[in-house]
Design a protein around this motif. Sequence first.
Motif, PDB file in Angstrom:
ATOM      1  N   PRO A   1      -5.898   9.172 -16.548  1.00  0.00           N
ATOM      2  CA  PRO A   1      -7.492   8.658 -16.828  1.00  0.00           C
ATOM      3  C   PRO A   1      -7.069   7.822 -18.010  1.00  0.00           C
ATOM      4  N   ASP A   2      -5.916   7.832 -18.963  1.00  0.00           N
ATOM      5  CA  ASP A   2      -5.819   6.771 -19.901  1.00  0.00           C
ATOM      6  C   ASP A   2      -5.328   5.349 -19.393  1.00  0.00           C
ATOM      7  N   ASP A   3      -4.740   5.471 -18.338  1.00  0.00           N
ATOM      8  CA  ASP A   3      -4.291   4.157 -17.682  1.00  0.00           C
ATOM      9  C   ASP A   3      -5.206   3.599 -17.001  1.00  0.00           C
ATOM     10  N   ALA A   4      -6.223   4.387 -16.285  1.00  0.00           N
ATOM     11  CA  ALA A   4      -7.316   4.121 -15.144  1.00  0.00           C
ATOM     12  C   ALA A   4      -8.286   2.833 -16.049  1.00  0.00           C
ATOM     13  N   VAL A   5      -8.329   3.244 -17.459  1.00  0.00           N
ATOM     14  CA  VAL A   5      -9.246   2.325 -18.038  1.00  0.00           C
ATOM     15  C   VAL A   5      -8.985   0.778 -17.680  1.00  0.00           C
TER      16      VAL A   5
ATOM     17  N   LYS B   1       0.888  -1.229  -0.155  1.00  0.00           N
ATOM     18  CA  LYS B   1       0.114   0.174  -0.064  1.00  0.00           C
ATOM     19  C   LYS B   1       0.796   1.285   0.009  1.00  0.00           C
ATOM     20  N   VAL B   2       1.884   1.145   0.818  1.00  0.00           N
ATOM     21  CA  VAL B   2       2.813   2.438   0.862  1.00  0.00           C
ATOM     22  C   VAL B   2       3.560   2.384  -0.480  1.00  0.00           C
ATOM     23  N   VAL B   3       3.943   1.662  -1.062  1.00  0.00           N
ATOM     24  CA  VAL B   3       4.564   1.567  -2.459  1.00  0.00           C
ATOM     25  C   VAL B   3       3.591   1.973  -3.594  1.00  0.00           C
ATOM     26  N   ALA B   4       2.283   1.724  -3.318  1.00  0.00           N
ATOM     27  CA  ALA B   4       1.432   2.137  -4.500  1.00  0.00           C
ATOM     28  C   ALA B   4       0.963   3.659  -4.352  1.00  0.00           C
ATOM     29  N   GLU B   5       1.242   4.075  -2.999  1.00  0.00           N
ATOM     30  CA  GLU B   5       1.100   5.634  -2.701  1.00  0.00           C
ATOM     31  C   GLU B   5       2.259   6.409  -3.491  1.00  0.00           C
ATOM     32  N   ARG B   6       3.241   5.779  -3.296  1.00  0.00           N
ATOM     33  CA  ARG B   6       4.434   6.516  -3.843  1.00  0.00           C
ATOM     34  C   ARG B   6       5.062   6.276  -4.870  1.00  0.00           C
ATOM     35  N   LEU B   7       4.652   4.965  -5.582  1.00  0.00           N
ATOM     36  CA  LEU B   7       5.401   4.798  -6.910  1.00  0.00           C
ATOM     37  C   LEU B   7       5.038   5.903  -7.948  1.00  0.00           C
ATOM     38  N   PRO B   8       5.914   6.027  -8.980  1.00  0.00           N
ATOM     39  CA  PRO B   8       5.782   7.156  -9.891  1.00  0.00           C
ATOM     40  C   PRO B   8       4.403   6.872 -10.787  1.00  0.00           C
ATOM     41  N   GLU B   9       3.863   7.678 -10.982  1.00  0.00           N
ATOM     42  CA  GLU B   9       2.574   7.338 -11.764  1.00  0.00           C
ATOM     43  C   GLU B   9       2.625   6.644 -13.066  1.00  0.00           C
ATOM     44  N   VAL B  10       3.477   6.760 -13.762  1.00  0.00           N
ATOM     45  CA  VAL B  10       3.877   6.241 -14.927  1.00  0.00           C
ATOM     46  C   VAL B  10       4.261   4.667 -14.795  1.00  0.00           C
TER      47      VAL B  10
ATOM     48  N   VAL C   1     -13.979   4.819 -12.762  1.00  0.00           N
ATOM     49  CA  VAL C   1     -15.288   5.562 -13.390  1.00  0.00           C
ATOM     50  C   VAL C   1     -14.935   7.058 -13.068  1.00  0.00           C
ATOM     51  N   GLN C   2     -14.558   7.212 -12.004  1.00  0.00           N
ATOM     52  CA  GLN C   2     -14.270   8.934 -11.654  1.00  0.00           C
ATOM     53  C   GLN C   2     -12.953   9.345 -12.460  1.00  0.00           C
ATOM     54  N   ARG C   3     -12.197   8.500 -12.998  1.00  0.00           N
ATOM     55  CA  ARG C   3     -10.545   9.190 -13.473  1.00  0.00           C
ATOM     56  C   ARG C   3     -10.820   8.925 -14.855  1.00  0.00           C
ATOM     57  N   VAL C   4     -11.677   8.056 -15.635  1.00  0.00           N
ATOM     58  CA  VAL C   4     -11.379   7.881 -16.815  1.00  0.00           C
ATOM     59  C   VAL C   4     -12.164   8.785 -17.814  1.00  0.00           C
ATOM     60  N   ALA C   5     -11.825   9.081 -19.027  1.00  0.00           N
ATOM     61  CA  ALA C   5     -12.756   9.977 -20.116  1.00  0.00           C
ATOM     62  C   ALA C   5     -14.044   9.109 -20.111  1.00  0.00           C
ATOM     63  N   PRO C   6     -15.214   9.912 -20.219  1.00  0.00           N
ATOM     64  CA  PRO C   6     -16.553   9.418 -20.317  1.00  0.00           C
ATOM     65  C   PRO C   6     -16.572   8.583 -21.505  1.00  0.00           C
ATOM     66  N   GLU C   7     -16.124   8.697 -22.725  1.00  0.00           N
ATOM     67  CA  GLU C   7     -16.360   7.907 -23.756  1.00  0.00           C
ATOM     68  C   GLU C   7     -15.877   6.358 -23.487  1.00  0.00           C
ATOM     69  N   ASN C   8     -15.325   6.150 -22.436  1.00  0.00           N
ATOM     70  CA  ASN C   8     -14.793   4.696 -22.087  1.00  0.00           C
ATOM     71  C   ASN C   8     -15.808   4.112 -21.161  1.00  0.00           C
TER      72      ASN C   8
ATOM     73  N   ARG D   1      -7.133  -0.047  -5.128  1.00  0.00           N
ATOM     74  CA  ARG D   1      -7.986   1.054  -5.127  1.00  0.00           C
ATOM     75  C   ARG D   1      -7.069   2.272  -5.039  1.00  0.00           C
ATOM     76  N   ILE D   2      -6.096   2.176  -4.165  1.00  0.00           N
ATOM     77  CA  ILE D   2      -4.902   3.374  -4.433  1.00  0.00           C
ATOM     78  C   ILE D   2      -4.555   3.394  -5.635  1.00  0.00           C
ATOM     79  N   ILE D   3      -4.254   2.451  -6.458  1.00  0.00           N
ATOM     80  CA  ILE D   3      -3.695   2.721  -7.743  1.00  0.00           C
ATOM     81  C   ILE D   3      -4.911   3.288  -8.802  1.00  0.00           C
ATOM     82  N   ALA D   4      -6.052   2.921  -8.775  1.00  0.00           N
ATOM     83  CA  ALA D   4      -7.095   3.611  -9.421  1.00  0.00           C
ATOM     84  C   ALA D   4      -7.165   4.973  -9.082  1.00  0.00           C
ATOM     85  N   GLU D   5      -6.885   5.409  -7.946  1.00  0.00           N
ATOM     86  CA  GLU D   5      -7.090   6.922  -7.411  1.00  0.00           C
ATOM     87  C   GLU D   5      -5.900   7.722  -7.950  1.00  0.00           C
ATOM     88  N   ARG D   6      -4.682   7.194  -8.260  1.00  0.00           N
ATOM     89  CA  ARG D   6      -3.597   7.807  -8.852  1.00  0.00           C
ATOM     90  C   ARG D   6      -3.228   7.592 -10.304  1.00  0.00           C
ATOM     91  N   MET D   7      -3.913   6.788 -10.922  1.00  0.00           N
ATOM     92  CA  MET D   7      -3.494   6.544 -12.242  1.00  0.00           C
ATOM     93  C   MET D   7      -4.042   7.849 -13.154  1.00  0.00           C
TER      94      MET D   7
END
Length: 255
Positions: free
Chosen positions: A197-201, A165-174, A216-223, A189-195
């Motif tokens: 929009p393109d990667d959260a798909v 969980k700590v790693v997920a909170e600190r890992l670079p977004e890419v 759902v809160q992160r990605v573009a509506p067309e997805n 869940r932590i990953i989903a919050e930080r990803m």
Amino acid sequence: MSNQERPVTLPIADCSLCAFRSKTLLMGRCMPGDTCITAESGRQIDRFLRVNPAYAEHFLHDAFWERRAIAVRYAPQKALAELVHDDDEVVRRAVAYRLPVSQLSQLLNDSDREVRMTVADRIAPEALEQLANDPDYIVRLTVARRLPQGRLFRLIRDYDIQVRKVVAERLPEVSLGLMVNDESPEVRRIIAERMSPDDAVLLLGDPDWVVRYTAVQRVAPENLSPLLDDPEPDVRAAVRQRLGGPAQTTILDVL
């Protein structure tokens, strides 16, 4: 009189047996029952060495472990290296707090986890990775919090969820995509919050509905169209809201 009602017995040493009586006692720098190096009382020993720190080095090899441990707090740093292998873990913990950072590597494999925790908290970042495989998760947790972000990869598969969980909170977004298949929904869940929009798909089909809801809160509506029929009412409501429709669930949704 019960044990709880017995008055506390104050340890009072025999001043006639103390080698410092002609100095500290006469100068008012010690007091029987209060500020004393010979009494087997941690408080009295600490008070004595706080007032008379010049004597601390003299007690680094004392037979009483607590006297040694307290002496470590006040002795010069240069005198502490020889205590890294002391028989008592409390003494070694005190050493780990005070030893120069450059010498902490001597305690990397100490048998006491609190010693290693202290080392992990103080050691230079470039040497911290040596504790990444420590058998105790608390030590690895400290490592995960302190390691430079670019060096967290070796902890991505750690077997303890708190570390991941700590790693997920600190890992670079890419690099968050490396943890999208983590076995723990809490980590995902932590990953989903930080990803981005393109990667959260990647998480829109996650088996955990909270992860999907977060994505759902992160990605573009067309997805989002495939989730209009999601089995979870809250996910469906979030999708409709993002698509510009009503956010509330209907009775049919609930049923």
